[in-house]
Design an enzyme around this catalytic site. Structure first.
Site, PDB file in Angstrom:
ATOM      1  N   ASP A 159      15.796  -4.561  32.210  1.00  9.76           N
ATOM      2  CA  ASP A 159      15.472  -3.620  31.140  1.00  9.76           C
ATOM      3  C   ASP A 159      16.529  -3.618  30.035  1.00  9.76           C
ATOM      4  O   ASP A 159      17.740  -3.525  30.304  1.00  9.76           O
ATOM      5  CB  ASP A 159      15.304  -2.211  31.715  1.00  9.76           C
ATOM      6  CG  ASP A 159      14.052  -2.108  32.588  1.00  9.76           C
ATOM      7  OD1 ASP A 159      13.110  -2.900  32.370  1.00  9.76           O
ATOM      8  OD2 ASP A 159      14.030  -1.252  33.492  1.00  9.76           O
ATOM      9  N   HIS A 186      12.011  -9.751  33.933  1.00 12.21           N
ATOM     10  CA  HIS A 186      12.952  -9.241  32.921  1.00 12.21           C
ATOM     11  C   HIS A 186      13.939  -8.289  33.575  1.00 12.21           C
ATOM     12  O   HIS A 186      13.763  -7.873  34.729  1.00 12.21           O
ATOM     13  CB  HIS A 186      12.186  -8.501  31.816  1.00 12.21           C
ATOM     14  CG  HIS A 186      11.527  -7.237  32.300  1.00 12.21           C
ATOM     15  ND1 HIS A 186      10.406  -7.240  33.100  1.00 12.21           N
ATOM     16  CD2 HIS A 186      11.845  -5.931  32.125  1.00 12.21           C
ATOM     17  CE1 HIS A 186      10.053  -5.993  33.384  1.00 12.21           C
ATOM     18  NE2 HIS A 186      10.923  -5.181  32.811  1.00 12.21           N
ATOM     19  N   ARG A 197       9.367   6.808  34.039  1.00 11.40           N
ATOM     20  CA  ARG A 197      10.589   5.999  34.011  1.00 11.40           C
ATOM     21  C   ARG A 197      11.683   6.639  33.176  1.00 11.40           C
ATOM     22  O   ARG A 197      11.447   7.067  32.055  1.00 11.40           O
ATOM     23  CB  ARG A 197      10.257   4.637  33.422  1.00 11.40           C
ATOM     24  CG  ARG A 197      11.476   3.761  33.256  1.00 11.40           C
ATOM     25  CD  ARG A 197      11.119   2.471  32.581  1.00 11.40           C
ATOM     26  NE  ARG A 197      11.862   2.377  31.341  1.00 11.40           N
ATOM     27  CZ  ARG A 197      12.066   1.232  30.683  1.00 11.40           C
ATOM     28  NH1 ARG A 197      11.571   0.104  31.133  1.00 11.40           N
ATOM     29  NH2 ARG A 197      12.758   1.232  29.588  1.00 11.40           N
ATOM     30  N   HIS A 212      13.229  -7.905  37.343  1.00  8.79           N
ATOM     31  CA  HIS A 212      12.083  -7.329  38.049  1.00  8.79           C
ATOM     32  C   HIS A 212      10.780  -7.662  37.337  1.00  8.79           C
ATOM     33  O   HIS A 212      10.778  -8.125  36.193  1.00  8.79           O
ATOM     34  CB  HIS A 212      12.234  -5.816  38.241  1.00  8.79           C
ATOM     35  CG  HIS A 212      12.345  -5.044  36.953  1.00  8.79           C
ATOM     36  ND1 HIS A 212      13.529  -4.907  36.276  1.00  8.79           N
ATOM     37  CD2 HIS A 212      11.424  -4.390  36.228  1.00  8.79           C
ATOM     38  CE1 HIS A 212      13.324  -4.196  35.188  1.00  8.79           C
ATOM     39  NE2 HIS A 212      12.050  -3.869  35.113  1.00  8.79           N
TER      40      HIS A 212
END
Ligand code: OGA
Ligand code: MN
Length: 285
Positions: A102, A100, A272, A257
């Site tokens: 983000d 995917h 994150r 990623h």
């Protein structure tokens, strides 16, 4: 300003040495990092000592931070989430465990993601990326021309919709709220232009790019499957082995990623933050 860089893979990835990310960086260093991010897709920094506030301050030097919907943020830090997997988690899928990019279901998907390792498995738990500029360049001219005319609908429904992968949330330590809001679809060009280096990017991903505009999912899936398989070719991939204190900053515009799920029995804890991005556009060269 010349950065001390070591290139990691043919497809990209650059380890940057000699910088302490807990301190503000000089404007010329930031300019060089922005350029390196666009060219190499992923920047890696080892042995950093960061806390949530200093990680956010590092990321803010590249733009305002974005918040992540559907996932409960870290207490006291609405722009940060903690990606945690406990040693005894039995669930087959780990967070980020399918290819995917983000938040591409948003109108302005994030420019980049800054992921910092607080605790890493002794072995396993690597992150993989694909370079979607190389993936586009490797397609035939006929396919490239066709894709340049297409629009892709993105949606979070496969992950965060009422029937989505995470709807029966049992990822320990992460609170995920599946919702009807995830059913919304957002159009993006299938090929986007990189706003900084002008390169063409194959802008699809396995999780959120669900169909071509004005086509059904059934009609779209064969071509999207081909494009995703093509993107995942080993020569377009970048791989990073984590160590505690390592930080990865990836260009979310030009990569997909995946978090490799090969570390049962170990704890893995990552913080994150994401940096707000612009609306994807395509300018014919
Ligand atoms: C993410 C993600 C990958 C990883 O945080 O967006 O996909 O390796 N993480 O944890
Ligand atoms: Mn991700």
């Amino acid at each position: 300003m010349k950065l001390d860089l070591e290139l990691l893979c043919g497809a990209g990835g650059a380890e940057v040495r000699g910088l302490d990310l807990s301190k503000p960086l000089a404007p010329e260093t930031l300019t060089a990092l922005r350029r390196a991010l666009a060219d190499h897709c992923v920047l890696l920094f080892r042995d950093q000592k960061l806390e949530p506030d200093s990680q956010k301050a590092f990321a803010r030097q590249f733009g305002p931070l974005a918040e992540t919907p559907f996932i409960k943020p870290l207490e006291g830090h609405p722009e940060m989430m903690r990606v945690v997997r406990e040693p005894d988690e039995k669930k087959k899928l780990n967070f980020g465990g399918r290819w995917h990019s983000d938040l591409t279901f948003q109108v302005e998907p994030v420019l980049g993601t800054v992921l910092y390792s607080r605790e890493s498995p002794a072995v396993g738990g690597d992150t993989l990326w694909t370079n979607q500029m190389l993936a586009f360049d490797a397609l035939s001219p006929g396919m490239q021309r066709m894709l340049e005319s297409l629009t892709v609908m993105h949606s979070a429904k496969r992950s965060y919709g009422p029937q989505g992968t995470y709807a029966d949330d049992d990822l320990k330590g992460m609170r995920i709220n599946a919702s009807e809001l995830a059913l919304k679809e957002t159009p993006h060009p299938c090929v986007r232009t990189h706003p900084e280096n002008g390169r063409k990017i194959l802008f699809i991903n396995w999780v959120y790019a669900i169909r071509f505009q004005d086509m059904t999912e059934e009609e779209s899936t064969p071509l999207l499957e081909f494009l995703n398989r093509h993107s995942q070719r080993p020569e377009f991939q970048i791989r990073f082995r984590w160590t505690k204190g390592a930080l990865a900053f990836w260009d979310n515009r030009s990569t997909q990623h995946l978090a490799v799920n090969d570390y049962a029995g170990y704890r893995r804890v990552m913080d994150r933050v994401t940096i707000a991005g612009d609306k994807p556009f395509f300018t014919p060269a």
